[in-house]
Design a protein around this motif. Structure first.
Motif, mmCIF file in Angstrom:
data_model
loop_
_atom_site.group_PDB
_atom_site.id
_atom_site.type_symbol
_atom_site.label_atom_id
_atom_site.label_comp_id
_atom_site.label_asym_id
_atom_site.label_seq_id
_atom_site.Cartn_x
_atom_site.Cartn_y
_atom_site.Cartn_z
ATOM 1 N N ALA A 72 0.787 -1.152 0.159
ATOM 2 C CA ALA A 72 -0.033 -0.073 0.128
ATOM 3 C C ALA A 72 0.876 1.284 0.122
ATOM 4 O O ALA A 72 0.662 2.138 -0.679
ATOM 5 C CB ALA A 72 -1.045 -0.053 1.281
ATOM 6 N N LEU A 76 0.900 4.170 -2.893
ATOM 7 C CA LEU A 76 0.736 5.612 -2.441
ATOM 8 C C LEU A 76 1.875 6.526 -3.223
ATOM 9 O O LEU A 76 1.589 7.573 -3.643
ATOM 10 C CB LEU A 76 0.651 5.776 -1.102
ATOM 11 C CG LEU A 76 -0.531 5.445 -0.564
ATOM 12 C CD1 LEU A 76 -0.458 5.660 1.240
ATOM 13 C CD2 LEU A 76 -1.660 5.917 -0.601
ATOM 14 N N ILE A 91 -10.185 7.174 -1.255
ATOM 15 C CA ILE A 91 -9.665 5.696 -1.712
ATOM 16 C C ILE A 91 -10.936 5.003 -2.076
ATOM 17 O O ILE A 91 -11.809 4.760 -1.171
ATOM 18 C CB ILE A 91 -8.981 5.164 -0.520
ATOM 19 C CG1 ILE A 91 -7.919 5.883 -0.149
ATOM 20 C CG2 ILE A 91 -8.305 3.839 -0.886
ATOM 21 C CD1 ILE A 91 -6.629 6.053 -1.004
ATOM 22 N N LEU A 94 -9.516 -1.123 -3.189
ATOM 23 C CA LEU A 94 -8.368 -1.705 -3.070
ATOM 24 C C LEU A 94 -8.510 -3.336 -3.305
ATOM 25 O O LEU A 94 -9.594 -4.044 -3.013
ATOM 26 C CB LEU A 94 -7.926 -1.757 -1.607
ATOM 27 C CG LEU A 94 -6.781 -2.354 -1.235
ATOM 28 C CD1 LEU A 94 -6.105 -1.686 0.265
ATOM 29 C CD2 LEU A 94 -6.914 -4.003 -0.824
ATOM 30 N N SER A 115 -5.257 -1.983 4.411
ATOM 31 C CA SER A 115 -6.500 -1.324 4.450
ATOM 32 C C SER A 115 -6.287 -0.277 5.776
ATOM 33 O O SER A 115 -6.635 0.764 5.773
ATOM 34 C CB SER A 115 -7.576 -2.087 4.751
ATOM 35 O OG SER A 115 -8.060 -2.892 3.703
ATOM 36 N N LEU A 118 -4.234 2.777 4.939
ATOM 37 C CA LEU A 118 -4.896 3.740 4.302
ATOM 38 C C LEU A 118 -5.914 4.363 5.138
ATOM 39 O O LEU A 118 -6.076 5.730 5.082
ATOM 40 C CB LEU A 118 -5.637 3.095 2.839
ATOM 41 C CG LEU A 118 -4.834 2.564 1.832
ATOM 42 C CD1 LEU A 118 -5.735 1.631 0.983
ATOM 43 C CD2 LEU A 118 -3.845 3.656 1.298
ATOM 44 N N GLY A 126 -10.136 7.301 3.645
ATOM 45 C CA GLY A 126 -9.342 6.127 3.356
ATOM 46 C C GLY A 126 -10.222 4.839 3.551
ATOM 47 O O GLY A 126 -9.811 3.868 3.067
ATOM 48 N N HIS A 128 -12.812 2.082 2.149
ATOM 49 C CA HIS A 128 -12.850 1.727 0.897
ATOM 50 C C HIS A 128 -13.692 0.515 0.571
ATOM 51 O O HIS A 128 -13.541 -0.341 1.397
ATOM 52 C CB HIS A 128 -11.399 1.786 0.110
ATOM 53 C CG HIS A 128 -10.322 0.782 1.100
ATOM 54 N ND1 HIS A 128 -9.743 1.296 2.019
ATOM 55 C CD2 HIS A 128 -10.239 -0.525 1.037
ATOM 56 C CE1 HIS A 128 -8.965 0.344 2.687
ATOM 57 N NE2 HIS A 128 -9.234 -0.740 1.883
ATOM 58 N N LEU A 148 -4.907 -0.339 -6.412
ATOM 59 C CA LEU A 148 -5.576 0.693 -5.891
ATOM 60 C C LEU A 148 -6.463 1.461 -6.825
ATOM 61 O O LEU A 148 -5.818 1.612 -8.057
ATOM 62 C CB LEU A 148 -4.956 1.757 -4.958
ATOM 63 C CG LEU A 148 -4.590 1.379 -3.715
ATOM 64 C CD1 LEU A 148 -3.695 2.734 -2.866
ATOM 65 C CD2 LEU A 148 -5.707 1.068 -2.726
ATOM 66 N N VAL A 150 -7.997 5.266 -6.573
ATOM 67 C CA VAL A 150 -8.359 6.526 -5.952
ATOM 68 C C VAL A 150 -9.238 7.674 -6.817
ATOM 69 O O VAL A 150 -8.766 7.616 -7.859
ATOM 70 C CB VAL A 150 -6.905 7.165 -5.168
ATOM 71 C CG1 VAL A 150 -6.486 5.968 -4.422
ATOM 72 C CG2 VAL A 150 -6.047 7.539 -6.075
#
Length: 153
Positions: A72, A76, A91, A94, A115, A118, A126, A128, A148, A150
């Motif tokens: 993750a 990012l 977000i 995922l 998770s 995030l 965050g 999601h 991801l 976003v």
């Protein structure tokens, strides 16, 4: 910026790494409209995969959860290099893949590593939608992979 995602990462003792170069014919992330789609990210640090093998046979679920967090973080970094973390609105999704030994059914707990990161960085934004999928093998014999989607603004 003091309350932004970079500051939250610093509070967590984390910093964005360099973007992991692709291992095949793709780009790390692409923007289409107000969404950024991040290619599958492996738990790579400074060009090296942190672990190999299947979760439940050689890789513990706890180690795999930490590896998912690294995936993750790498995702990012890909978003940041394309549009900047401060431009993330949400977000959205995922997807986590876990190379699973026969009989291992803890994929959701493994992907919680991604998770949870995030959520810690982006708070409510965050949260999601998510899939946690067990697979036989992943690229380079990685135990986990995360991608991801976003929304940016």
């Amino acid at each position: 910026m003091s309350n932004g995602p970079h500051a939250k990462l610093a509070e967590l003792g984390l910093a964005l790494p360099d973007v992991v170069p692709p291992v095949a014919s793709y780009v790390p992330a692409v923007q289409s409209g107000q969404h950024v789609y991040v290619s599958g990210q492996l738990p790579v640090v400074e060009g090296k995969l942190l672990a190999t093998g299947q979760v439940g046979a050689g890789v513990s679920p706890e180690q795999a959860k930490d590896l998912a967090e690294r995936c993750a973080l790498n995702a990012l970094a890909a978003v940041d290099s394309l549009v900047g973390l401060e431009n993330i609105v949400k977000i959205v999704k995922l997807t986590g893949f876990v190379a699973s030994a026969p009989g291992f059914h803890g994929q959701p707990a493994v992907i919680n590593g991604a998770s949870d990161l995030l959520g810690a960085v982006f708070g409510e934004a965050g949260r999601h939608a998510r899939s946690a999928v067990g697979v036989a093998e992943l690229p380079l014999d990685s135990p986990v992979e995360v991608e991801l989607i976003v929304e940016v603004g």
